[in-house]
Structure formats: structure tokens, C-alpha cells
Design an enzyme around this catalytic site. Structure first.
Site, PDB file in Angstrom:
ATOM      1  N   ARG A 297      45.842  -1.823 -62.471  1.00  0.00           N
ATOM      2  CA  ARG A 297      45.972  -2.608 -61.238  1.00  0.00           C
ATOM      3  C   ARG A 297      47.128  -3.600 -61.367  1.00  0.00           C
ATOM      4  O   ARG A 297      47.910  -3.793 -60.435  1.00  0.00           O
ATOM      5  CB  ARG A 297      44.675  -3.392 -60.971  1.00  0.00           C
ATOM      6  CG  ARG A 297      43.541  -2.545 -60.441  1.00  0.00           C
ATOM      7  CD  ARG A 297      42.369  -3.414 -59.992  1.00  0.00           C
ATOM      8  NE  ARG A 297      41.528  -3.876 -61.088  1.00  0.00           N
ATOM      9  CZ  ARG A 297      40.434  -3.235 -61.518  1.00  0.00           C
ATOM     10  NH1 ARG A 297      40.058  -2.123 -60.937  1.00  0.00           N
ATOM     11  NH2 ARG A 297      39.711  -3.715 -62.509  1.00  0.00           N
TER      12      ARG A 297
ATOM     13  N   PHE B 278      40.601   6.886 -52.684  1.00  0.00           N
ATOM     14  CA  PHE B 278      39.358   6.607 -53.423  1.00  0.00           C
ATOM     15  C   PHE B 278      39.345   5.109 -53.790  1.00  0.00           C
ATOM     16  O   PHE B 278      39.209   4.740 -54.950  1.00  0.00           O
ATOM     17  CB  PHE B 278      39.254   7.461 -54.694  1.00  0.00           C
ATOM     18  CG  PHE B 278      39.460   8.938 -54.469  1.00  0.00           C
ATOM     19  CD1 PHE B 278      38.416   9.751 -54.078  1.00  0.00           C
ATOM     20  CD2 PHE B 278      40.717   9.524 -54.661  1.00  0.00           C
ATOM     21  CE1 PHE B 278      38.597  11.123 -53.887  1.00  0.00           C
ATOM     22  CE2 PHE B 278      40.913  10.887 -54.466  1.00  0.00           C
ATOM     23  CZ  PHE B 278      39.857  11.692 -54.084  1.00  0.00           C
TER      24      PHE B 278
ATOM     25  N   ASP C 265      38.482   5.845 -48.388  1.00  0.00           N
ATOM     26  CA  ASP C 265      37.287   6.146 -49.179  1.00  0.00           C
ATOM     27  C   ASP C 265      36.280   6.796 -48.236  1.00  0.00           C
ATOM     28  O   ASP C 265      36.298   6.552 -47.028  1.00  0.00           O
ATOM     29  CB  ASP C 265      36.693   4.875 -49.798  1.00  0.00           C
ATOM     30  CG  ASP C 265      35.815   5.177 -51.009  1.00  0.00           C
ATOM     31  OD1 ASP C 265      36.251   4.956 -52.156  1.00  0.00           O
ATOM     32  OD2 ASP C 265      34.662   5.645 -50.804  1.00  0.00           O
ATOM     33  N   SER C 266      35.390   7.616 -48.803  1.00  0.00           N
ATOM     34  CA  SER C 266      34.384   8.256 -47.945  1.00  0.00           C
ATOM     35  C   SER C 266      33.173   7.365 -47.730  1.00  0.00           C
ATOM     36  O   SER C 266      32.306   7.673 -46.919  1.00  0.00           O
ATOM     37  CB  SER C 266      33.949   9.589 -48.565  1.00  0.00           C
ATOM     38  OG  SER C 266      33.494   9.365 -49.878  1.00  0.00           O
TER      39      SER C 266
ATOM     40  N   ASP D 246      42.611   7.822 -57.528  1.00  0.00           N
ATOM     41  CA  ASP D 246      41.631   7.451 -58.568  1.00  0.00           C
ATOM     42  C   ASP D 246      40.267   8.028 -58.192  1.00  0.00           C
ATOM     43  O   ASP D 246      39.345   7.279 -57.859  1.00  0.00           O
ATOM     44  CB  ASP D 246      41.581   5.925 -58.708  1.00  0.00           C
ATOM     45  CG  ASP D 246      40.674   5.482 -59.848  1.00  0.00           C
ATOM     46  OD1 ASP D 246      40.421   6.300 -60.759  1.00  0.00           O
ATOM     47  OD2 ASP D 246      40.210   4.320 -59.826  1.00  0.00           O
TER      48      ASP D 246
ATOM     49  N   CYS E 119      39.046  10.565 -64.630  1.00  0.00           N
ATOM     50  CA  CYS E 119      38.069   9.951 -65.539  1.00  0.00           C
ATOM     51  C   CYS E 119      37.043  10.992 -65.990  1.00  0.00           C
ATOM     52  O   CYS E 119      35.941  10.654 -66.401  1.00  0.00           O
ATOM     53  CB  CYS E 119      37.402   8.737 -64.897  1.00  0.00           C
ATOM     54  SG  CYS E 119      36.531   9.109 -63.385  1.00  0.00           S
TER      55      CYS E 119
HETATM   56  N1  SAH Z   1      39.859   3.051 -57.463  1.00  0.00           N
HETATM   57  C1  SAH Z   1      38.574   2.401 -57.499  1.00  0.00           C
HETATM   58  C2  SAH Z   1      37.490   3.250 -58.127  1.00  0.00           C
HETATM   59  C3  SAH Z   1      37.284   4.601 -57.479  1.00  0.00           C
HETATM   60  S1  SAH Z   1      35.677   5.239 -57.680  1.00  0.00           S
HETATM   61  C4  SAH Z   1      38.711   1.053 -58.234  1.00  0.00           C
HETATM   62  O1  SAH Z   1      39.723   0.794 -58.859  1.00  0.00           O
HETATM   63  O2  SAH Z   1      37.772   0.262 -58.135  1.00  0.00           O
HETATM   64  C5  SAH Z   1      35.696   6.659 -56.698  1.00  0.00           C
HETATM   65  C6  SAH Z   1      35.546   6.400 -55.198  1.00  0.00           C
HETATM   66  O3  SAH Z   1      35.767   7.644 -54.552  1.00  0.00           O
HETATM   67  C7  SAH Z   1      34.197   5.937 -54.715  1.00  0.00           C
HETATM   68  O4  SAH Z   1      34.345   4.752 -53.982  1.00  0.00           O
HETATM   69  C8  SAH Z   1      33.670   7.050 -53.789  1.00  0.00           C
HETATM   70  O5  SAH Z   1      33.009   6.541 -52.630  1.00  0.00           O
HETATM   71  C9  SAH Z   1      34.934   7.719 -53.399  1.00  0.00           C
HETATM   72  N2  SAH Z   1      34.872   9.147 -53.074  1.00  0.00           N
HETATM   73  C10 SAH Z   1      34.248  10.142 -53.731  1.00  0.00           C
HETATM   74  N3  SAH Z   1      34.551  11.345 -53.209  1.00  0.00           N
HETATM   75  C11 SAH Z   1      35.401  11.097 -52.173  1.00  0.00           C
HETATM   76  C12 SAH Z   1      36.092  11.926 -51.254  1.00  0.00           C
HETATM   77  N4  SAH Z   1      35.995  13.261 -51.290  1.00  0.00           N
HETATM   78  N5  SAH Z   1      36.897  11.325 -50.349  1.00  0.00           N
HETATM   79  C13 SAH Z   1      37.011   9.991 -50.302  1.00  0.00           C
HETATM   80  N6  SAH Z   1      36.409   9.163 -51.168  1.00  0.00           N
HETATM   81  C14 SAH Z   1      35.611   9.707 -52.086  1.00  0.00           C
END
Ligand code: SAH
Length: 415
Positions: free
Chosen positions: A231, A247, A269-270, A319, A359
Site C-alpha cells: 500500500r 477487489f 468489490d462484489s 488483489d 495469495c
Molecule cells: N485489497 C484488499 C483485500 C482484498 S480481499 C485489501 O488490501 O484490504 C478480496 C476481496 O475480493 C474481498 O473484499 C471480496 O469481497 C472480493 N471479491 C471476491 N470475489 C470477487 C469478485 N469475483 N469480484 C469482485 N470482488 C470479489
């Protein structure tokens, strides 16, 4: 009996051994990984278990020839039949052992984040801190504990006592509800262990930004501390640039992009809850809300939609959640990674930056780089790798346990 203070008396062992602790004897030539300090014993390597240990009990690990290999925690329901606490025969696995391990782990974190009143830091990171199955995050005045092996659960009280002693923090919340626990045969547990229920949202600071962490319902223990350094790197590279944060979860990258002077940030995000948290974090930190847009959508579909709309970005963050928890799922995961990286590269302006992460434990750094290279080839883009990214230093990796390196990131430039 207070299980944290003494080991249960060793039961009389059938088959010749009259006394001594329970014991696991390995099959011939299966001691190599333990000798190299890899702390797991797979069920397929076990020849015999003597002494009828219960889940979480300490067992002595011996080679087929009888050589001492370590003291481990017994996990009868797991494919990982034992996890090593200590490789020395002289070690005694008791409450004092955990007090010392926890004290040491906490002390190693002293210089990792700038001192502040409400730090966010991982204090215990499982195997790399000599505490397999134990993860502890500090968010301000609250500790969040995740116990995901039978041994860790068995020593819960001793570990929590040690944490309170080492940190002086009296509020401890347990978030043992990770999916892997089913593989271990452990019941999920989510509850306050010490100091009563934590606040609905626990305040934490990172690099001058405040986050409110939902330790009860948030992902993992509530916040992705592992991305701290990444970040910060993003923040340094986004001035006057248009950023897409895919995400975004609770908006760590989004908030840093705005703090770094991005001209505009689109966060996708979803999860509506995640987006609400991301929005709140932007607001809470007095960041320019007019320069941020939050889209509730599936990233796979949204990237295609952006393409149809002719949208382009200078910096894109990918991510995603774990697509492949285990190596067996790597192939399907590879397709997912390739797809999002391909579409993201198509949306990057020339010279633009892609922060792309995996991850997935089942996808190695090498494989991940190959997948992104494949996406670049399909996108018809020349891509330069500028930097390898990893989890921050409070998430160390033991060289004897390379599986611990779960977070891999590539900072790429499309040219
Ligand atoms: N980048 C974030 C962590 C990501 S965690 C940070 O730094 O804090 C992964 C995220 O992806 C979650 O919030 C989850 O809701 C979202 N997610 C999972 N599958 C998804 C999809 N197909 N489309 C959009 N978001 C998704």
C-alpha cells in the site's frame, strides 16, 4: 486440571513401551523434511502412533531407526498428523514454553511499524514464529487470535496468558473460523476471550491513516495487514494518476491512492459491506471523496465492461481472494489469474503500472509470474517487471517452510 500448566500423564503404552510420552514413529527415510526444519508430519509418513494421544497432545517424533526428531502437536483428524513445536529433545512443551515463544515473537515486531497508540501489526505468524496454527494480529487496543491446529487449540489458555503478559493488552478476541479448520477437525470459535466484547469497529492506524476494523465479521482477522508495504509503495507511485483498485475490500489501497494524490480512484468489490467500509475509510481520513467511485460488481465482468466503455487507467491493483488454497486447485486458479491480468493489461495506458497479487498457497511465485507473462503475451503488451512484492516483515517466512510464502505480488509496467 488446568490444561495449560501441565501435560497429561503419559498413558502406559501397549507393545513394549511402558512409559514416556506418546510417540509417532515415521516410516523409513521419511525424516528428511523434519531434519531440514520443516515442521509438518504428513499422515503418509507415519509408521506408528504409540501411547494413544488425544488431539493436541504433545507427541515425541522419532525416525524409523529411533532417532529423536522433535516434539509435535498431534492432529488425529488432519492430513498433517503433527506439527513441530520444538526440534530439541531437551525442550519441555508447557505454559512456560508458550510464554517464551510468544514473548519472543512480540519482541521481534518492535521496529516493524512506527510506534503509535493504535498500531496494526501481526504479532504471531504461525510456523515462522515457531507457533504452528497460531496467528495473532493487534489492532489498536485489541488482539485477535486465530487458532487453526489441534495443538494451538489445546494450548489456548497458555497462549492467551502469554499474549496479555507480552503486550499488556487485555482485550483478546478469538476469530478461529478459517476454512482450513474443517480439514483439521476443529470446531470454529468466534468469541471474546479476555476483556469483554471488542467495539463494533476497532480503530487502527497505518501510515497516518485510520481504519476501523470489524474484528467479528471482517475477512481473516478483520484487515489485510500483510499488504502494508505494498500500500505504501502504491501511494508513492500514483500522483496525478488514475487508479483502479480491484477487489478493494475495506479500501486499504484506495485510501492510500487518494492519500498519494491520485487524480481519481475507482474501487471495485462484489461485497456491499466491503465497499461501505472502503467509503467510510475515505471519509474518515478526510480524503477527497469526490475523486473516488465505488462499484459493486464482479471484477471479471467489470473489467470487460470497462473495456467496452473504452475506459483506461494509469495504475491497476488486482488483489483477489485465494483462488487456490491448495496445489490441487492450481490449474483452475491459473485460469482465473490469467483472465483478470489479461483484461487489466488491456485497460492500462502505455507506461501504466499493474500491482498484481496472488495469495494462493497452491500457486508458487514462479507459476504466478508465468501466468502474468502469459496474460501479457495474450494482451499483446510488453510488460516489464519492476519489483517483487511480498507480505510485510511482520509476516515472515521460515526458509525451512516455504509454504509460508503465500502472498506474491508483481509490480509490472506495460510498455
Ligand atoms: N485489497 C484488499 C483485500 C482484498 S480481499 C485489501 O488490501 O484490504 C478480496 C476481496 O475480493 C474481498 O473484499 C471480496 O469481497 C472480493 N471479491 C471476491 N470475489 C470477487 C469478485 N469475483 N469480484 C469482485 N470482488 C470479489
Amino acid at each position: 486440571m488446568n490444561r495449560s500448566e501441565t501435560l497429561p500423564p503419559p498413558p502406559a503404552a501397549p507393545g513394549g513401551r511402558k512409559s514416556g510420552p506418546p510417540r509417532i514413529t515415521l516410516l523409513p527415510d521419511r525424516e528428511r523434511s523434519l531434519q531440514r526444519r520443516h515442521p509438518w508430519v504428513f499422515s503418509g509418513a507415519v509408521a506408528r502412533t504409540d501411547g494413544d494421544p488425544a488431539a493436541g497432545d504433545t507427541v515425541e517424533l522419532r525416525s524409523a531407526k529411533g532417532g529423536f526428531l522433535g516434539w509435535g502437536a498431534f492432529s488425529p483428524d488432519s492430513r498433517i498428523r503433527a506439527r513441530v513445536w520444538d526440534f530439541h529433545e531437551s525442550a519441555r512443551i508447557d505454559a512456560a514454553f508458550f510464554a517464551e515463544r510468544v514473548r519472543w515473537a512480540v519482541a521481534q515486531r518492535d521496529d516493524i511499524v512506527e510506534p503509535g497508540e493504535r498500531p496494526g501489526i501481526r504479532l504471531v505468524h504461525g510456523e515462522a514464529d515457531g507457533l504452528p496454527g497460531v496467528v495473532v494480529d493487534r489492532f489498536g487496543d485489541c488482539l485477535v487470535v486465530q487458532l487453526s491446529s489441534a495443538g494451538a487449540v489445546r494450548w489456548r489458555e497458555a497462549i492467551v496468558d502469554a499474549l496479555v503478559a507480552a503486550t499488556g493488552i487485555e482485550r483478546v478476541f478469538e476469530r478461529s473460523d478459517a476454512e482450513v479448520m474443517a480439514l483439521e477437525g476443529i470446531q470454529p470459535r468466534v468469541e471474546a476471550l479476555r476483556g469483554g466484547a471488542p467495539d463494533e469497529r476497532v480503530a487502527m492506524e497505518e501510515a497516518g491513516l485510520v481504519y476501523e476494523v470489524d474484528v467479528r465479521h471482517g475477512h481473516k482477522t478483520g484487515f489485510y495487514l500483510d499488504q502494508r508495504d505494498n500500500r505504501a509503495l502504491l501511494r508513492d507511485l500514483v500522483e496525478d494518476r488514475e487508479v483502479l483498485d480491484c477487489f478493494c475490500y475495506s479500501g486499504g489501497f484506495t485510501a492510500n491512492a487518494l492519500a498519494g494524490g491520485a487524480s481519481y480512484v475507482t474501487a471495485v468489490d462484489s461485497s456491499a459491506d466491503a465497499l461501505a467500509a472502503a467509503r467510510r475509510h475515505v471519509h474518515l481520513n478526510g480524503l477527497p471523496e469526490a475523486r473516488a467511485d465505488f462499484i459493486e460488481a464482479d471484477v471479471f465482468a467489470q473489467l470487460r465492461k470497462f473495456r467496452d466503455q473504452g475506459r483506461q487507467f494509469d495504475v491497476i491493483v488486482l488483489d483477489p481472494p485465494k483462488f487456490a488454497p491448495t496445489a490441487a486447485m492450481a490449474e483452475r486458479a491459473s485460469r482465473g489469474y490469467k483472465d483478470i491480468n489479461l483484461w487489466a493489461l488491456r485497460l492500462l495506458r502505455p507506461g501504466g503500472l499493474l500491482f498484481t497479487f496472488s495469495c494462493s498457497g497452491g500457486v508458487s511465485r514462479d507459476l504466478f509470474q508465468k501466468i502474468v507473462a502469459g496474460a501479457a503475451a495474450d494482451a499483446g503488451t510488453n510488460v516489464r517487471l519492476l519489483h517483487h512484492m511480498s507480505a510485510a516483515a511482520d509476516h515472515p517466512v521460515s526458509l525451512g517452510f516455504p509454504e509460508g510464502e503465500y502472498l506474491k505480488g508483481l509490480l509490472c509496467q506495460a510498455v
